[in-house]
Design a protein around this motif. Structure first.
Motif, short mmCIF file in Angstrom:
data_model
loop_
_atom_site.label_atom_id
_atom_site.label_comp_id
_atom_site.label_asym_id
_atom_site.label_seq_id
_atom_site.Cartn_x
_atom_site.Cartn_y
_atom_site.Cartn_z
N GLN A 12 0.80 -1.22 0.00
CA GLN A 12 0.00 0.00 0.00
C GLN A 12 0.84 1.28 0.00
O GLN A 12 0.33 2.34 -0.37
N ASN A 13 2.10 1.20 0.45
CA ASN A 13 2.96 2.38 0.49
C ASN A 13 2.24 3.58 1.11
O ASN A 13 2.08 4.62 0.48
N PRO A 14 1.81 3.46 2.37
CA PRO A 14 1.04 4.55 2.98
C PRO A 14 1.87 5.82 3.14
O PRO A 14 3.09 5.78 3.29
N LEU A 15 1.18 6.95 3.09
CA LEU A 15 1.80 8.25 3.30
C LEU A 15 1.65 8.62 4.78
O LEU A 15 0.53 8.75 5.28
N ILE A 16 2.77 8.80 5.47
CA ILE A 16 2.76 9.10 6.89
C ILE A 16 3.22 10.54 7.10
O ILE A 16 4.34 10.90 6.74
N HIS A 17 2.35 11.33 7.69
CA HIS A 17 2.65 12.73 7.97
C HIS A 17 3.32 12.84 9.33
O HIS A 17 2.78 12.37 10.33
N ASN A 18 4.48 13.45 9.38
CA ASN A 18 5.23 13.61 10.62
C ASN A 18 5.37 15.09 10.97
O ASN A 18 5.94 15.87 10.21
N ILE A 19 4.83 15.46 12.13
CA ILE A 19 5.19 16.74 12.74
C ILE A 19 6.20 16.36 13.81
O ILE A 19 5.84 15.96 14.92
N THR A 20 7.46 16.44 13.48
CA THR A 20 8.48 15.88 14.35
C THR A 20 9.56 16.90 14.64
O THR A 20 9.51 18.04 14.14
N ASN A 21 10.51 16.51 15.46
CA ASN A 21 11.51 17.49 15.87
C ASN A 21 12.66 17.60 14.87
O ASN A 21 12.85 16.73 14.02
N ILE A 22 13.41 18.68 15.00
CA ILE A 22 14.46 18.97 14.02
C ILE A 22 15.57 17.92 14.06
O ILE A 22 16.26 17.71 13.07
N VAL A 23 15.75 17.27 15.19
CA VAL A 23 16.77 16.23 15.30
C VAL A 23 16.35 14.98 14.54
O VAL A 23 17.17 14.28 13.95
N ALA A 24 15.05 14.69 14.55
CA ALA A 24 14.54 13.41 14.06
C ALA A 24 14.10 13.41 12.61
O ALA A 24 13.96 12.33 12.02
N ALA A 25 13.84 14.56 12.03
CA ALA A 25 13.15 14.61 10.74
C ALA A 25 13.85 13.80 9.65
O ALA A 25 13.23 12.97 8.97
N ASN A 26 15.13 14.00 9.47
CA ASN A 26 15.85 13.32 8.38
C ASN A 26 15.89 11.80 8.61
O ASN A 26 15.63 11.02 7.69
N PHE A 27 16.24 11.39 9.83
CA PHE A 27 16.36 9.97 10.12
C PHE A 27 15.01 9.28 10.01
O PHE A 27 14.90 8.16 9.48
N SER A 28 13.95 9.93 10.50
CA SER A 28 12.62 9.35 10.41
C SER A 28 12.18 9.19 8.95
O SER A 28 11.61 8.17 8.58
N ALA A 29 12.43 10.21 8.15
CA ALA A 29 12.05 10.14 6.74
C ALA A 29 12.79 9.01 6.03
O ALA A 29 12.19 8.22 5.29
N ASN A 30 14.10 8.90 6.27
CA ASN A 30 14.88 7.85 5.62
C ASN A 30 14.48 6.46 6.12
O ASN A 30 14.46 5.49 5.35
N GLY A 31 14.17 6.35 7.40
CA GLY A 31 13.72 5.07 7.94
C GLY A 31 12.41 4.62 7.34
O GLY A 31 12.22 3.44 7.01
#
Length: 264
Positions: A12-31
């Protein structure tokens, strides 16, 4: 355990919206990309009514609340509730300052969450338990964490995940523990934040079965971490990269063969 949801995520490749912190944004997106998920990273309040129309789950992470982000979180959460998509709350450092405590108090009062994820000290802070911690550290205390998870889940009618050396998942009626993982997780900034995002991906395809989906999400993530950590001791940089690789290589068979889940 049987893997039910990972294949659905890949299909399904769901789209996940993240309102996250500046430390986590890149790592969360890549994960999320590694897992087979589409990440969307935005805290722009002007987008918080439109974005729910295209996303399948929302993560609210209070790690670095800046400017109008609290208002954006509230609006995004309420909009997500109105269209029936799951919302995950990450309690990053909630006990550290009055600002964080007030932000969480307002969010819990005004938004219905499918999952609350935290470490032990963060959940103890919102449950009013005696626990000693510094910033976002786990800290220490003598509280029965399984009971705290159960109480918080009942209070907010949601699933709760306490991540740590042993992960605890409860929906207020059922409780499970996941015994996979590695001591390298706490050495990588935002590894917990990525777990929240991974949980959101599993909840996006679970058809309302949040307890079982959270267990599989936690098992999948920690199994990937175990495999990534093989033959590593202090090479945290390599672990971070390997974790992304193992999330991409993860299969239902690997989860089923390696997951150590116990029902309490």
């Amino acid at each position: 355990m049987k893997s039910v949801y990972l294949s659905k995520i890949r299909e399904q490749n769901p789209l996940i919206h993240n309102i996250t912190n500046i430390v986590a944004a890149n790592f969360s997106a890549n994960g999320l990309l590694a897992l087979g998920v589409s990440p969307l990273m935005s805290a722009n309040i002007e987008e918080m009514v439109e974005l729910p129309k295209i996303r399948q789950a929302l993560v609210i992470n209070i790690g670095t609340v800046i400017g109008q982000e609290r208002d954006a979180m509230l609006l995004a959460g309420k909009t997500a509730n109105s269209i029936g998509i799951p919302v995950v709350l990450d309690l990053v450092g909630v006990g550290a300052t009055n600002c964080r405590r007030e932000t969480i108090r307002q969010l819990l009062a005004e938004v219905k969450f499918a999952l609350i994820r935290s470490n032990a000290s963060e959940l103890a802070a919102i449950a009013g338990e005696d626990w000693q911690a510094k910033g976002v550290d786990v800290g220490q205390g003598k509280t029965n964490l399984q009971e705290v998870a159960q109480r918080v889940a009942q209070r907010y009618d949601c699933t709760v995940l306490i991540s740590g050396e042993v992960d605890i998942i409860s929906d207020g009626q059922q409780t499970a523990t996941v015994h996979n993982g590695t001591l390298l997780f706490p050495k990588v900034t935002a590894s917990g934040c990525l777990l929240s995002a991974v949980c959101a991906a599993f909840l996006a395809v679970d058809e309302g079965k949040h307890f079982s989906a959270t267990i599989e999400a936690c098992a999948a993530y920690t199994v990937a971490g175990e495999i990534a950590a093989k033959n590593l001791t202090t090479q945290v940089g390599q672990f971070q990269i390997r974790l992304l690789d193992e999330l991409a290589a993860l299969t239902p068979d690997l989860i089923e063969q390696n997951a150590e889940v116990k029902y309490v």
